[in-house]
Design a protein around this motif. Structure first.
Motif, short mmCIF file in Angstrom:
data_model
loop_
_atom_site.label_atom_id
_atom_site.label_comp_id
_atom_site.label_asym_id
_atom_site.label_seq_id
_atom_site.Cartn_x
_atom_site.Cartn_y
_atom_site.Cartn_z
N MET A 93 -12.11 4.83 8.31
CA MET A 93 -11.03 3.90 8.63
C MET A 93 -10.22 3.54 7.39
N ILE A 94 -10.91 3.34 6.28
CA ILE A 94 -10.22 3.03 5.02
C ILE A 94 -9.33 4.20 4.60
N SER A 95 -9.85 5.42 4.72
CA SER A 95 -9.06 6.60 4.32
C SER A 95 -7.83 6.76 5.20
N VAL A 96 -7.96 6.53 6.50
CA VAL A 96 -6.81 6.64 7.41
C VAL A 96 -5.77 5.58 7.06
N ALA A 97 -6.23 4.35 6.78
CA ALA A 97 -5.30 3.27 6.46
C ALA A 97 -4.51 3.56 5.18
N ILE A 98 -5.17 4.13 4.17
CA ILE A 98 -4.51 4.39 2.89
C ILE A 98 -3.68 5.67 2.94
N LEU A 99 -4.29 6.76 3.40
CA LEU A 99 -3.62 8.06 3.36
C LEU A 99 -2.69 8.30 4.54
N GLY A 100 -3.05 7.77 5.70
CA GLY A 100 -2.24 8.02 6.90
C GLY A 100 -1.19 6.97 7.18
N TRP A 101 -1.54 5.71 6.94
CA TRP A 101 -0.63 4.61 7.28
C TRP A 101 0.06 4.03 6.06
N LEU A 106 -6.32 -3.36 -0.80
CA LEU A 106 -7.01 -4.54 -0.26
C LEU A 106 -6.96 -4.61 1.25
N PRO A 107 -5.78 -4.46 1.89
CA PRO A 107 -5.76 -4.49 3.36
C PRO A 107 -6.62 -3.39 3.99
N ALA A 108 -6.60 -2.20 3.38
CA ALA A 108 -7.41 -1.10 3.90
C ALA A 108 -8.89 -1.40 3.80
N ALA A 109 -9.29 -1.99 2.66
CA ALA A 109 -10.70 -2.35 2.47
C ALA A 109 -11.13 -3.40 3.49
N LEU A 110 -10.30 -4.40 3.69
CA LEU A 110 -10.62 -5.46 4.66
C LEU A 110 -10.70 -4.88 6.08
N LEU A 111 -9.82 -3.93 6.39
CA LEU A 111 -9.84 -3.30 7.71
C LEU A 111 -11.14 -2.53 7.92
N GLY A 112 -11.55 -1.77 6.91
CA GLY A 112 -12.79 -1.00 7.02
C GLY A 112 -14.01 -1.87 7.21
N VAL A 113 -14.09 -2.96 6.43
CA VAL A 113 -15.23 -3.88 6.55
C VAL A 113 -15.20 -4.58 7.90
N ALA A 114 -13.99 -4.99 8.35
CA ALA A 114 -13.87 -5.66 9.65
C ALA A 114 -14.25 -4.72 10.78
N CYS A 115 -13.87 -3.45 10.66
CA CYS A 115 -14.24 -2.46 11.69
C CYS A 115 -15.75 -2.32 11.78
N ALA A 116 -16.42 -2.25 10.64
CA ALA A 116 -17.88 -2.12 10.62
C ALA A 116 -18.53 -3.37 11.21
N ALA A 117 -18.00 -4.55 10.85
CA ALA A 117 -18.55 -5.80 11.40
C ALA A 117 -18.36 -5.86 12.91
N LEU A 118 -17.23 -5.35 13.40
CA LEU A 118 -16.97 -5.34 14.84
C LEU A 118 -17.97 -4.44 15.57
N VAL A 119 -18.28 -3.29 14.97
CA VAL A 119 -19.26 -2.38 15.58
C VAL A 119 -20.64 -3.05 15.61
N GLY A 120 -20.99 -3.73 14.53
CA GLY A 120 -22.27 -4.45 14.51
C GLY A 120 -22.31 -5.54 15.56
#
Length: 331
Positions: A93-101, A106-120
């Motif tokens: 998710m972090i790679s897609v946010a940085i390279l694709g979007w 910082l926003p990409a890192a927060l998105l990746g951590v939030a995605c993982a927390a959501l799955v948990g």
């Protein structure tokens, strides 16, 4: 005759007993760690060196934070087999946010951590809502998260560059910021476990969930929160891995859940729930990491390393079962 002095004395004696028991466990783990270090130092002339321990310290942070989350999960009587796949999903998710979007770091890192927390959180909610074994739920989440990671990256490693390398660049004494952050997580988690109502509730839920419910406490939100924390720590571990590799690999974390569980069980956390210590888990992480590094320096083949690591896990589980049976007989 007042019973207050007697009660006070009993409280002091009980507290001292628990303190001595806890200190004994720490000393036992520390002794096992020292024996491993001494053994590998004798067998390899390069093991006992600044370089070896610097590399060890900077490769452990992801395992350290994951082990903290798994300690909490095991204490409530659960288990999470999806942590490696969730780590890979967060990295993807972090790679897609940085390279694709084109997002910032910082926003990409927060998105990746939030995605993982959501799955948990989803793992915890399914487990609690349908009263399903977390083993089965997390096994399904393991496959879903890994599949999503493959889809996001087209099954290829995504090279992010040096955006996160500051986390793994050694500072004073060859220790990276990621290791310092992981240590802080361990200290805070231990204080939460032993000094807060939340920590006491977790131990009570793992010991006897029905008794907690009868006491008027709803254990369900606490159980969901623990799985959410497990996901969040998987997201943080993804950042640590990306900082070392400068890339997000959809295969990252494959089999990592076994190392995490092994470290936690070696540290003395019960698979049956109700007992555990984050500090002891840290010793378990050190033992697993030193064992892996020592075997690698000795040139032990991968199949042999798996056999040895598996044997250590089995021994730890047997010792945990023995401790649980002895505790039940004593009570």
């Amino acid at each position: 005759m007042s019973t207050t002095p007697i009660r006070a004395s009993a409280t002091v004696i009980g507290t001292c007993g628990r303190w001595v028991q806890g200190l004994g466990a720490y000393l036992g783990l520390a002794s096992a760690l020292m024996v491993l270090i001494a053994l590998f130092s004798l067998l390899s002339s390069h093991f006992l060196s600044y370089a070896t321990f610097s590399i060890l310290a900077n490769q452990m942070p992801d395992l350290m934070v994951l082990a903290v989350g798994m300690t909490f999960v095991l204490i409530i009587g659960g288990i999470d087999l999806s942590v490696g796949s969730v780590l890979a999903l967060a990295g993807s998710m972090i790679s897609v946010a940085i390279l694709g979007w084109g997002w910032g770091v910082l926003p990409a890192a927060l998105l990746g951590v939030a995605c993982a927390a959501l799955v948990g959180t989803a793992t915890g909610m399914i487990t609690v809502a349908w009263r399903m074994p977390s083993f089965i739920v997390s096994l399904g989440v393991l496959e879903v998260a890994r599949g999503l990671a493959y889809q996001m990256t087209d099954s290829r490693t995504a090279y992010i560059g040096d955006a996160f390398t500051w986390l793994s660049e050694p500072l004073a004494f060859g220790v990276a910021p990621s290791f310092v952050i992981a240590l802080l997580v361990i200290v805070v988690a231990q204080l939460v476990l032993v000094r807060t109502v939340f920590g006491r509730y977790l131990i009570a839920i793992g010991t006897n969930e029905e008794a907690v419910r009868l006491a008027g406490i709803n254990p369900r939100p606490y159980k969901v929160l623990v799985f959410s924390l497990m996901g969040l720590f998987a997201g943080v571990a993804a950042l640590f891995q990306i900082s070392r590799l400068e890339a997000a690999d959809p295969n990252a974390g494959s089999g990592l859940e076994l190392q995490v569980i092994a470290a936690v069980v070696i540290g003395g956390t019960s698979l049956m729930g109700g007992r555990g210590s984050v500090i002891s888990t840290f010793f378990g992480v050190l033992i697993i990491s030193v064992l892996a590094a020592g075997l690698a320096q000795l040139g032990v083949s991968e199949p042999s390393k798996r056999i040895i690591t598996g044997a250590v896990i089995v021994i730890a589980v047997v010792l945990d079962t023995y401790r649980s049976q002895r505790t039940r007989r004593r009570n």
